[in-house]
Structure formats: C-alpha cells, structure tokens
Motif scaffolding. Structure first.
Motif, short mmCIF file in Angstrom:
data_model
loop_
_atom_site.label_atom_id
_atom_site.label_comp_id
_atom_site.label_asym_id
_atom_site.label_seq_id
_atom_site.Cartn_x
_atom_site.Cartn_y
_atom_site.Cartn_z
N LYS A 166 0.84 -1.19 -0.03
CA LYS A 166 0.09 0.15 -0.08
C LYS A 166 0.90 1.25 0.05
CE LYS A 166 -3.82 2.11 2.73
NZ LYS A 166 -4.14 2.20 4.04
N GLN A 167 1.87 1.13 0.82
CA GLN A 167 2.71 2.57 0.82
C GLN A 167 3.48 2.52 -0.23
OE1 GLN A 167 5.31 1.71 4.31
NE2 GLN A 167 3.86 2.58 5.89
N ARG A 215 2.33 1.68 -3.29
CA ARG A 215 1.53 2.23 -4.18
C ARG A 215 0.96 3.66 -4.03
NH1 ARG A 215 -1.99 -1.78 -3.43
NH2 ARG A 215 -3.36 -0.91 -2.11
N GLU A 216 1.02 4.27 -2.86
CA GLU A 216 0.72 5.64 -2.53
C GLU A 216 2.18 6.36 -3.05
OE1 GLU A 216 -0.17 5.55 1.65
OE2 GLU A 216 -2.14 5.06 1.12
N GLU A 217 3.14 5.76 -2.54
CA GLU A 217 4.47 6.36 -2.91
C GLU A 217 4.74 6.72 -4.43
OE1 GLU A 217 6.40 7.92 -0.89
OE2 GLU A 217 8.40 8.33 -2.24
N LYS A 218 4.11 5.64 -5.30
CA LYS A 218 3.99 5.72 -6.73
C LYS A 218 2.98 7.02 -7.29
CE LYS A 218 3.10 2.49 -10.31
NZ LYS A 218 2.56 1.06 -10.56
N HIS A 219 2.10 6.92 -6.55
CA HIS A 219 0.86 8.10 -6.91
C HIS A 219 1.30 9.31 -6.48
CE1 HIS A 219 -2.61 4.89 -6.89
NE2 HIS A 219 -1.85 4.59 -7.84
N ARG A 220 2.03 9.49 -5.78
CA ARG A 220 2.43 10.66 -5.17
C ARG A 220 3.47 11.26 -6.06
NH1 ARG A 220 6.52 13.20 -2.61
NH2 ARG A 220 7.52 10.92 -2.07
#
Lengths: 359, 544
Positions: free
Chosen positions: B479-480, B482-487
């Motif tokens: 999840k982290q 993924r979020e990092e990727k999105h950010r």
C-alpha cells in the motif's frame, strides 16, 4: 483370538487394596483393645460395637443418598477404623448416645460431606472426639479407675446397663462407680495431675495416688505399651511409615524434657507424658491417618513433630488434660502448606525449588 | 546433581564391590523361572512376514523394493536417507507380496506401513559384508556399518545405535545393560548365558568406536548363570568389569542404572553422556557383533514367550516381522486358560496389550506374555485416593505421583508440569503399589499427550499468527509503495504542467468555461430529458 482385551500398563499389582490396609490397622489395634478391656471393662467393647454399627449405617445412608456403590465403599473398612478409633478414645461407660452422636458427626459431617474417603481435611475420629468433648464435657471426662482399683466388679451385663441406662444392674450410678476403694473419685492420671497442680501441689506430691505408680498410670501404661506393639506391627508391615510416629514421640519427649529441666516441681517427666493419655495411640494410629496427614516424607516429620509439640504444650497450659485430638486437628489444617513446601527434589533436577509449581 | 563423585572414586567404589542405590523401587514377583530354564529355540520360518517400515525411534526409511520383487535374506527393504532413519531388511528369502498397512506392535495398534513377504523357505542370503579387522577399522566406517545393519536399542526405546555411538564427548563409563529387571522377561538372560562371547565382541566394537575409560557390564543378581558366563567371556580384559547389582525394579532403567553404578544423575533434559556415561543393551551388543563381524544386518531377535496360558514357555529366535500368533502357537498357547483373551508385548510392568495377534515382532519386542485370568488380573475399578503416598515411596524418580494424579485428572497441566510430570519414566511402580488401584500411569500418559497436543496446536497457532502478520506487513508495504508511486506520479504531472506554462489564471478561465457549458447542458436536459447523458464532474476534469 480375534478380539484381544486392552489394558494400560502396569499389568502387575501387589494386591494390597484399601480394604487390606484398613483391616491391617484393625488387627494391629487388637492388643490395645484387649488390654483396655482388661483394665477398663467390657464398656470398651460395647462402645466399639455401637460405634461400628453407627458408622456403617451412616456411611451406607449417605452413600445411598450420593448414589454411590454402597457395598463396595463399605468394604473398604475405612468407616470401621474411624469408628473403632473414636470408640476407644471415649470413657468406656459413657452413655450410648455419646458415641452415636460422635460417630455420626465423624462420618456424616467430617468425612462424607467433605467428599468421602480421601477428601476429608480433618481426621474424622478426632473431629468427632473434639466435638463430643466440647459439647458433653461431663460425660466425656467420666473415666473409671482401672478395674484393679475399683471396689465394684463390673460384669458385661453391668456395663451394658450402664451404657444404656446410666446405672448398673444393681443400681450403682456412674459417679459411684468412679469412686475407688478409698472413696476418692477416679480420674485419668493426666486429669489427676493437672487438677493437683491447679490446687497448688507439686508434681512429686501429685503422683502419690493409687492411680499412679510413680510416673506410670496403673493400667494406662499397659494400654500404651499394647498400642506401641500394634504400632510396631504397622511399621513392620509397611502400613505406616516411621516419620510421623517417631517425630511425634521424639518431639513430645524433647519438649517435655526441656520443661522438666526448667522446673521439675510443676512439669511432669517425659516418661509421664509418653505412657499416659493417648500419645502412643495417637502417634501410631491417629496421626498416621493417611488422608489427613502430610504426604511427603519431610512433611511427615514436620507434621509429627508439631503434633508432639502441641500435645505437651496443651497438656501443660491448656484447659483439657489430654491434647492429642486438638493437636492432630490443628496440624491437619497445616497439611496443604507443609506439603507445598516439602516437595522433594526430582531426579536430575538441581533442586526442589528450581521449578516451583505455580499455584 | 551428583557429578561431584570423581571417576577414580567411582572405579575404586566398584572395585571394592560397593554400589549406590536409587530411591524407591519395588520387588514384584519375578516370574522368570518359567521361561529361563531351556535354551533359545529357532522359530520355524513363518509363511508370511509383515516387516514394518519403521521399527525404531525416528523417521521412516525410503522404500527400496516394490510389490512382486524377489528378496534375499539380509537384503535392505528400505534405505537410510537421513541421520535418524534406519533401514529394515528381509529376514529371509521370498517375494514381496504387498506393501500396505498392517496392525502395529505399538500400544495404539494403529496399522502402519509394512512390507508383506511370502517366504519361500529357502532362507537364501545376500553376500555378507563383514569388517574383519574392526580393531583397526575407521570409526566412521564402523558407525556407518551399524547404521546400514539397521541396529537400534534392543532394550526397549529403540534409539538408533549409530547415533548413540557417534559421540564427541569423553566417555568415562561404557555401561552394558544386562539388568533385565522387568518381571517375566528372560531374553537377555538366555542370550548372555548362550552367547556371552559374541556379546563381548560387540562390546569390543563399541569400545573401538567410543574409547571409554571404563567398561561396566551390569547384571541383576538374580541371574547367576548369566553373570558367570559374562565373567568368563570378559576375564581376559582388565578394563571390563562385570557387576552384579541388587534385584530391584526398575534398576534396569537407564537413569536408575547410572545412579546405581556411579551415583551420578542424568540432568533433567540432558543425556547420559552429560555425566560421562553411555549405555548399550546386551542384545544391541550382540546385534552389533553380528553386523560387523558376520556382516549380518538385524533381522531376528530373542523373544521370551511366557505366561500361564502358554503351554511351553521359553525363549525363541524370531524373525522381525513374524506375527505374534506364530510365536504363541509354537509355544502352545492355550485359549481356554484365558477368560478374556489378552496378550502383552513387553514385561508385566511396562508392556502393552496387543490389539491383534497378527501384530509383528519388531526390533524392540523382547517378550510376549499370555497370562491366565488370575495371574495378572485387570485392575478393579479405581477407588478414591487415600493420600497414603505409597506411590511416592515407590517412585524411582522421587516424584509425587499423587499430586501428579490430582493435577492430571483435574487437567491442571501447568501445575502438573510444575511437579515434573515429564520426568516420569512410566515404570509403573506407583500403580503397582496403589491400594486404591488407580491406573496412575494411564493418567500421566493422557496428560502428557494432551500437553504435547496443546504445544503442537500452540506452535501451529503461533506459525499461523506469524504468517498472518507477515501478510499484513506485506500488504501494508504494498500500500505504501502504491501511495508513494501515486505521489511521485502526481508530482511529476504538476511539474510537467508548470513546465508547459499553464498559469493559474488560465485554469480559472478554463473552469469557468466548463461551468458554463455544464449549465447549458442542464438546461437542455430539462427540455429533452436524456437520462443517459451524465454531467462530468469537475474533479474528473481536474485529474485530466
């Protein structure tokens, strides 16, 4: 041959069951009972018969009510042993209802209501005895002088009459029977000395009485020796172990010896303590009751020694002349504690303490 | 721990004929005279053998034969493929008829994988692989040969002998156990009387492997003939001491015998080697000599067949895998003497009742008892414990069997373990003396197995928990990531937009234009309702 019966090992058993153990205790008590009957009359046997009948009746009733196998349980003889021990502890000519109440109390309340054989916290015979002593002090202290000192010759019929009506066939009351040739009321040696001391006599004066021959109570010494003999038989047959009787007698001797050294005029000799009262009976037959005694070897030594200590202490300073019953009940209460702290060291373990059971 | 008695003191003590004692113990009727007067008979080859794949304490070997194969005597049926597996061998020549489950020689009787061999009566053997000069042989070669011969402890536990002899600590005392303290059993007694010489050769081999400082051969003093025979066989060797020890059950127990001979106690959860001792049964020594000198793997053993219902009680050489029924018939078992059919494998104290007479003889089967009904009566219904502690006096391990009984019965396993439940060796002395006829050992076994089960379950639960937590962690990480990727992606877009020079003003103008268009569309919708057309949200547009 297709279906074989299964059983868990070991398949061997030494074939000594509870019934055999209890019967052995009864056999070992025979010399004592015979001697007691010789010196104190047939009342002893009548009390035993009453007690045993009451005990079996009570045991059967309660077991029936608890829906247990009555016949099997009665065959273990534990109720009989309890009844006999109580019967030989009370005055032989005590009224019949004394022993009936005492035995019922011992079996119903002390033994069965706690869960039956193996579960009672207190020694049933001694709990029954103490209940009687506290409730009926007059009847429970009405000991006769030994037959040899009495001017009335008690027959079996006389004993029967006295137990059931309070008077002999020829009309003597129990108080008259207790009077000896010289008109002094008979008492147990322990009772006599205690009373004399309280009246300001010293020991050497107190022992000058027909019921005592020096330190030996007439008749009593033989009864004590007979129980000692029975006790040795129990030791020999491995029914009891030496720890409790030896530590109890040793500690009673030691404590009385110290007191005797402190003041010979107000404290009886160790010998006096050993042969009078129920110390011998208590050491071999009562304190050794497996159910209510300590179970570890070290624990048994502590248990016995503490009983011996309390017997002398209560005899010396307590309100009652004898103290075996009190001492035994008192120490019964301490058994779980003693057992807990005397766990032996298991093979291969550094100490018994290393892995203390969590409780 | 009594490690303080030094080696020299112990040797001197033993030389003076003194021994130590263990606490407790009992003296049950021995019942050995019935079976120890005649020589060991060779049992006729049975028509069928059921050789269990696992006969020792350890894992199964790998099957080396298949159904239909012809096998010769001594041929390996399984292969040892890891340290704690042992092969089993064909006891005679014949054909593998099946490889299937068969009633086991185990207290549970649960069928286990066995190799069924139809014997051909020829008894043809595979060529032997003897190591003639064992005195100069390499230690590892000998250990390997013992393993390949499938030898495990023949006194009872069945621990693989090659593991035991592969020690890397100093062995002060090599103890040879010929005590045989259990009632009825006379297999070791007869073996020592008749084959003392070969037993000594076995001891020689073990000596070569482990290099002990002193060898002690312990035999109970109720076996004078065996003692004499062993003394004769060992009289050329000054470092072999044959010691008669007082008859008391269970002096043949490993820990008890060590205590009797050396006064040392094997530490809790330790091994005899921790106190410088190593112990082998006389039967094991015999088998080792067979394996090294004769090149014969372990395929037969001495079994005592005895009990009141046996017409001719005696000792026999039985092939491993022989159904017990065959032994019973050979020794003239009489059904009519048993009210309830009962056959015990092992002695009367620690043996177990068989659930089927088809169960085979295995490496650890030393005795078969068929008692009459009165001889070893089943326990009566248990009565209440009267706390007499006869059990504690009999316990050779100084446990408090009575407390263990209360706590096992009440399922207070924690407390039972506090009273050292797992130090119980299940010798049965407590139950033997119990006047209430309580099957104490049965309670302990039940408690032990339940505790083990709890431990297994706990282990599994712990594993599951670990797995669950690992998964949770992994999901969290994903999840982290993924979020990092999105950010990172959105930052990159922002940068791109800034680079392409789109100002905030333009953005507002664009938004206003969109709102206007939307309004217009709504108005149109009211006039001609078209449910399919949906207004696009501002957010979505922003994202574009």
């Amino acid at each position: 041959m297709t279906t074989l019966n299964l059983a868990s090992s070991p398949h061997h058993h030494n074939k000594r069951d509870i019934g055999a153990v209890m019967r052995m205790v009864l056999y070992a008590a025979i010399p004592g009972i015979v001697t007691q009957t010789i010196f104190f009359g047939f009342g002893v046997l009548i009390q035993i018969a009453l007690a045993v009948t009451t005990a079996i009746a009570c045991e059967a009733l309660i077991l029936e009510w608890r829906k247990k196998d009555v016949e099997r349980a009665c065959k273990d003889y534990s109720a009989v042993v309890c009844a006999v021990l109580l019967a030989i502890s009370i005055p032989p000519l005590a009224p019949w209802w004394i022993i009936v109440i005492g035995t019922s109390f011992a079996i119903v309340i002390v033994k069965q209501l706690y869960g039956g054989l193996g579960y009672n916290l207190f020694n049933p015979a001694m709990a029954g005895y103490v209940m009687l002593l506290v409730s009926f002090p007059v009847q429970m202290t009405a000991w006769l002088p030994p037959q040899t000192l009495s001017d009335v010759d008690l027959s079996f019929v006389d004993a029967m009459y006295t137990v059931f009506t309070g008077f002999t066939a020829s009309g003597y009351s129990i108080e008259q029977l207790r009077e000896m040739v010289d008109g002094i009321t008979g008492a147990t040696p322990l009772d006599h000395v205690k009373t004399s001391l309280s009246q300001g006599y010293i020991i050497s004066e107190a022992v000058i009485t027909p019921i005592l021959d020096g330190s030996y109570g007439r008749g009593w010494i033989w009864v004590s020796l007979a129980y000692l003999m029975g006790g040795l038989l129990l030791l020999k047959t491995n029914i009891i172990k030496w720890q409790i009787p030896v530590s109890m007698l040793l500690s009673a001797t030691l404590v009385s010896f110290v007191l005797y050294l402190v003041d010979t005029s107000t404290h009886a000799s160790p010998l006096f303590h050993l042969v009078n009262g129920s110390l011998m009976l208590g050491a071999f037959f009562i304190a050794t009751d497996p159910v209510s005694a300590a179970t570890t070897n070290k624990g048994r030594i502590i248990f016995g020694a503490a009983i011996g200590f309390w017997v002398v202490v209560i005899r010396t300073w307590g309100a009652y002349p004898d103290a075996v019953a009190f001492a035994v009940l008192f120490m019964n209460m301490a058994v779980p504690l003693i057992d807990y702290y005397t766990k032996p060291r298991t093979y291969g373990h550094a100490s018994a303490r290393s892995e203390r059971p969590e409780q | 721990m009594n490690k303080n008695v030094s080696f020299d003191d112990i040797v001197e003590h033993l030389s003076n004929g003194h021994l130590w004692d263990f606490k407790g113990g009992i003296h049950p009727s021995e019942n050995k005279a019935q079976s120890n007067t005649s020589g060991i008979d060779q049992l006729p080859i049975p028509a069928t053998l059921y050789v269990p794949v696992n006969q020792h304490l350890g894992a199964n070997g790998e099957l080396a034969v298949s159904v239909g194969d012809k096998v010769a005597k001594g041929q390996a049926l399984t292969k040892s493929n890891s340290a704690n597996t042992l092969p089993v061998h064909a006891p005679t020549s014949g054909t593998v008829e099946a490889i299937e489950t068969h009633p086991s020689a185990h207290p549970s009787g649960i069928p286990e994988l066995s190799i069924k061999i139809a014997t051909d009566g020829q008894d043809q053997a595979v060529p032997s692989m003897a190591i003639n000069d064992f005195l100069n042989a390499d230690k590892q070669t000998l250990i390997n040969a013992i393993c390949q011969a499938g030898i495990s402890g023949m006194g009872g536990a069945g621990f693989p002998s090659h593991i035991k002899s592969d020690v890397n600590k100093e062995v002060e005392f090599l103890i040879i156990n010929g005590v045989e303290c259990e009632p009825y059993i006379t297999a070791d007694d007869r073996l020592m009387r008749e084959h003392a010489w070969q037993i000594r050769q076995g001891i020689d081999i073990i000596k070569t492997i482990v290099c002990p400082k002193q060898i002690v051969i312990a035999i109970e003093d109720n076996k004078p003939e065996a003692l004499a025979a062993m003394k004769v066989a060992c009289n050329q060797h000054s470092d072999y001491k044959v010691v008669a020890i007082p008859t008391k059950y269970p002096s043949g127990g490993e820990k008890q015998l060590i205590q009797v001979l050396t006064s040392r106690e094997v530490p809790n959860a330790g091994l005899p080697i921790d106190v410088g001792c190593l112990m082998f049964n006389v039967g094991t020594c015999y088998a080792i000599a067979d394996a090294i000198i004769e090149g014969k793997p372990l395929t037969q053993r001495v079994v005592t067949v005895t009990g009141g219902a046996i017409g001719k009680p005696k000792n026999v050489w039985a092939m491993l895998g022989t159904p017990v029924k065959h032994l019973l018939e050979y020794c003239e078992f009489d059904h009519s003497k048993q009210q309830h059919a009962r056959v015990i494998m092992g002695g009367s104290m620690m043996g177990f009742t068989l659930s089927s007479a088809q169960a085979p003889i295995i490496k650890t089967s030393n005795c078969i008892i068929a008692p009459t009904t009165d001889e070893l009566p089943n326990l009566g219904t248990e009565r209440a414990c009267i706390r007499c502690s006869a059990c504690a006096d009999a316990c050779p391990v100084q446990l408090l069997p009575q407390q263990l009984y209360w706590y096992s019965k009440a399922k207070e396993y924690q407390t039972a373990q506090g009273y050292d439940l797992f130090d119980c060796i299940e010798c049965g002395a407590c139950a033997y003396v119990c006047p209430s006829e309580i099957p104490l050992v049965h309670y302990y076994r039940q408690a032990k197995s339940e505790i083990r089960q709890h431990q297994d379950e706990k282990q599994q639960a712990d594993k599951a928990k670990l797995r669950f937590e690992a998964r949770k962690q992994r999901l969290e990480k994903e999840k982290q990531a993924r979020e990092e990727k999105h950010r990172l992606a959105s930052e990159a877009r922002k940068q791109k937009m800034q680079q392409s020079g789109v100002s905030a003003k333009d953005k507002i103008a664009a938004a206003l234009a969109r709102a206007k268009a939307k309004k217009l569309a709504n108005q149109q919708q009211i006039k001609t309702p078209e449910p399919d057309v949906k207004p696009t949200t501002d957010d979505k547009d922003d994202a574009k």
